[in-house]
Structures are given as C-alpha cells and as structure tokens.
Scaffold this motif. Sequence first.
Motif, PDB file in Angstrom:
ATOM      1  N   GLY A   1      -4.865  15.776   7.364  1.00 18.72           N
ATOM      2  CA  GLY A   1      -6.126  16.413   7.034  1.00 18.72           C
ATOM      3  C   GLY A   1      -7.368  15.571   7.197  1.00 18.72           C
ATOM      4  O   GLY A   1      -8.427  15.933   6.675  1.00 18.72           O
ATOM      5  N   LEU A   2      -7.275  14.470   7.925  1.00 19.79           N
ATOM      6  CA  LEU A   2      -8.457  13.633   8.137  1.00 19.79           C
ATOM      7  C   LEU A   2      -9.226  14.031   9.399  1.00 19.79           C
ATOM      8  O   LEU A   2     -10.398  13.696   9.567  1.00 19.79           O
TER       9      LEU A   2
ATOM     10  N   GLU B   1       0.779  -1.229   0.000  1.00 22.23           N
ATOM     11  CA  GLU B   1       0.000   0.000   0.000  1.00 22.23           C
ATOM     12  C   GLU B   1       0.815   1.285   0.000  1.00 22.23           C
ATOM     13  O   GLU B   1       0.285   2.358  -0.268  1.00 22.23           O
ATOM     14  N   ALA B   2       2.112   1.197   0.276  1.00 19.03           N
ATOM     15  CA  ALA B   2       2.939   2.399   0.336  1.00 19.03           C
ATOM     16  C   ALA B   2       3.613   2.731  -0.989  1.00 19.03           C
ATOM     17  O   ALA B   2       4.227   3.790  -1.115  1.00 19.03           O
ATOM     18  N   VAL B   3       3.492   1.853  -1.974  1.00 17.65           N
ATOM     19  CA  VAL B   3       4.117   2.107  -3.283  1.00 17.65           C
ATOM     20  C   VAL B   3       3.133   1.804  -4.411  1.00 17.65           C
ATOM     21  O   VAL B   3       3.495   1.292  -5.461  1.00 17.65           O
TER      22      VAL B   3
ATOM     23  N   TRP C   1       0.986  11.192 -13.149  1.00 17.65           N
ATOM     24  CA  TRP C   1       1.884  10.570 -12.172  1.00 17.65           C
ATOM     25  C   TRP C   1       2.364  11.549 -11.115  1.00 17.65           C
ATOM     26  O   TRP C   1       2.693  11.143 -10.003  1.00 17.65           O
ATOM     27  N   ALA C   2       2.358  12.828 -11.412  1.00 16.74           N
ATOM     28  CA  ALA C   2       2.723  13.824 -10.395  1.00 16.74           C
ATOM     29  C   ALA C   2       1.651  13.857  -9.305  1.00 16.74           C
ATOM     30  O   ALA C   2       1.955  13.870  -8.103  1.00 16.74           O
ATOM     31  N   ALA C   3       0.379  13.858  -9.707  1.00 22.14           N
ATOM     32  CA  ALA C   3      -0.715  13.845  -8.729  1.00 22.14           C
ATOM     33  C   ALA C   3      -0.721  12.531  -7.956  1.00 22.14           C
ATOM     34  O   ALA C   3      -0.989  12.513  -6.746  1.00 22.14           O
ATOM     35  N   ALA C   4      -0.434  11.443  -8.655  1.00 24.61           N
ATOM     36  CA  ALA C   4      -0.391  10.141  -7.991  1.00 24.61           C
ATOM     37  C   ALA C   4       0.712  10.121  -6.938  1.00 24.61           C
ATOM     38  O   ALA C   4       0.516   9.625  -5.819  1.00 24.61           O
TER      39      ALA C   4
ATOM     40  N   ARG D   1       1.242  11.472   0.663  1.00 21.12           N
ATOM     41  CA  ARG D   1       0.357  11.803   1.782  1.00 21.12           C
ATOM     42  C   ARG D   1      -0.088  10.537   2.512  1.00 21.12           C
ATOM     43  O   ARG D   1      -0.127  10.484   3.749  1.00 21.12           O
ATOM     44  N   LEU D   2      -0.387   9.486   1.753  1.00 23.99           N
ATOM     45  CA  LEU D   2      -0.797   8.226   2.362  1.00 23.99           C
ATOM     46  C   LEU D   2       0.359   7.577   3.117  1.00 23.99           C
ATOM     47  O   LEU D   2       0.146   6.907   4.139  1.00 23.99           O
ATOM     48  N   ILE D   3       1.573   7.771   2.650  1.00 24.84           N
ATOM     49  CA  ILE D   3       2.731   7.268   3.390  1.00 24.84           C
ATOM     50  C   ILE D   3       2.842   7.967   4.739  1.00 24.84           C
ATOM     51  O   ILE D   3       3.154   7.341   5.763  1.00 24.84           O
ATOM     52  N   ARG D   4       2.558   9.271   4.760  1.00 22.67           N
ATOM     53  CA  ARG D   4       2.561   9.977   6.044  1.00 22.67           C
ATOM     54  C   ARG D   4       1.464   9.425   6.956  1.00 22.67           C
ATOM     55  O   ARG D   4       1.671   9.254   8.162  1.00 22.67           O
ATOM     56  N   LEU D   5       0.301   9.134   6.377  1.00 24.59           N
ATOM     57  CA  LEU D   5      -0.776   8.538   7.157  1.00 24.59           C
ATOM     58  C   LEU D   5      -0.378   7.164   7.684  1.00 24.59           C
ATOM     59  O   LEU D   5      -0.744   6.781   8.800  1.00 24.59           O
TER      60      LEU D   5
END
Length: 309
Positions: free
Chosen positions: A307-308, A196-198, A234-237, A243-247
Amino acid sequence: MSQRTPAYTGVVPPIVTPMDANGEIDTASLERLVDFLVDAGVTGIFALGSSGESAYLTEAQRDTVLDVIVGAVSGRVPVLAGCIETTTHRALDRARSAAARGADALVATAPFYTRTHPSEIDRHFREIAARTELPLLAYDVPVSVHSKLDADQLLALAADGVIAGVKDSSGDDPGFRDLVIGARELPEFSVLTGHEAVVDAMMLMGADGVVPGLGNVDPAGYVRLLQACEKGDWAAAREEQERLIRLFRIVRAVEPGTAGGSTAGVGAFKCALALLGVIDDATPALPMRPFTEVETGRVRAVLEEVGLL
C-alpha cells in the motif's frame, strides 16, 4: 527497580545517503528525506550508520552529509552521528567533527580490521567518552566489525556513565534480553533494537525503541508499530509488524549471486525511496551497483502490495 527515563526512544531510522549518478552527495534529496522522516513522526535520526554507507564515504562526504542532516533537522529531533572507525583515534576525529557540526550524540562500534581483546574494546569506548562531551551510544554489529559486544560489558560501561545507550544489531536475542533486564536498574540507559523484523517482540521484551533501516522507506509504519506497542495493543502491533515484514521483501529483489548484502539492503531502500519520489536517484556508493530494471520492478511490486504505491 528505578522508573526508566531513557533519552533515546521510539523510531530512530539510520538514514540513507542519497547520491547522484556520479556518486556525489545529493543534498537536495537528503533534505527531502529528512523531512519525510521527521514529518512521519520519528523521534531521532541516526546519520552515517551502515544504511548511510558511512564506510564508503570520504571524510569530506561524511562532513557534507552531517551538515545537511543537522541543518535540515533544525532541532526537531536528536541527530545521532556515527563515528564508525577502525581505531580509537580515528573514531575520535569523527566525534570531534560531529560535535563541531551540531550532532546531539555519537554512535561507535568496536574497533575493527585490527584484532582486539575485550579489554581493548572497553578502553576504546572509555577513551571516546572521556575525550568528547556528547553522549555516546554503542553499536553492536558483529556481522560488520567481527566483535560481539557482551551484555555484561555494555551494562558495566553504562553503569560507569560511559555509554548512554546501545543499538543492538547482533541478532543475539538472549543477549538483548540480558541488556533489557540489566537496564531496569539503569533508568537513563537506552536499549534500541536494530532487529527491524521483530520489533513487536523486542518491545514486549522491554526495548526502548528501534533503529530500522527499513524505516527509511516506511517511517510512518514503524511509528504506528511503536505507538501500538506503547498502548499495549499487541494485536495491532503484530498486524503492522507483519505488513512491514512483507515490505522487507524488497531486500530479496536483487538477482541472486550478483551483489553483496549491502547492495541488497541499502540498494533496495534507495530503490524504494526513488520509486516513492523521496529521492531523485537510487545510486549506491561504489563498488555497489544500482538495481536493474527487473530488480526495480520487483521492488515496485512489493511497494504496491503493502500500500505504499
């Protein structure tokens, strides 16, 4: 090369199993969690997987979980039911129960606890597929079952119509790429990453989707990530993935040396969902323990940062 039309794509979270303080299934919270995931745009739900604490539940609890999930989903997305058992006959019992309860597909690992040979693993999947009518996906999770599913073996099973897809949680990136390459000639075969991190990297590689435990906490984030990948943005991805890695740091909230990896992961997901108001209680199954007040504070801080909350 055939045009690919895999049946299982997108974001398929391995849904957690909410429990009350007594360790009983919290059906109301589970129904809310299903709606939370489906409303976010997920394309399927994987019930009774590792994040769903399937190994910790009684048979009656597993049946309850599947009844609630199938009922709450109400046909909006496919329900993939884990049939994760030590031996073939046990997996077949779970497969029959899942079919009777309205699951859309089955997910099985290699046998475990018993010491098996690759030929026996092959027979395990072939017997499950032969004795059930639902599509079967293989779940490659060697950290838990202590057998690695070889890419060539999986592709051979797929070519013979035994398995409809694979959830790869092996951490073997070259092996995953072998699967993606082989799947180009298997148009209906689904290659799903559990890494899930990549996810952005795996989608660029050619994955069909993701089965993210963290997707319980932020399903909308994973949906945005997959949408960006599908558009080739891919920039947005990359931005969403980072951000999800920080989560994902919530899994490091548990005090070191006080709990195992399952508590760190599943416990963190449940703690976050309770803080978000999706489920009522963050209690995990025994012998795991709930997060302490200090650990919960760490999870809250991460949720606020991304931001959740």
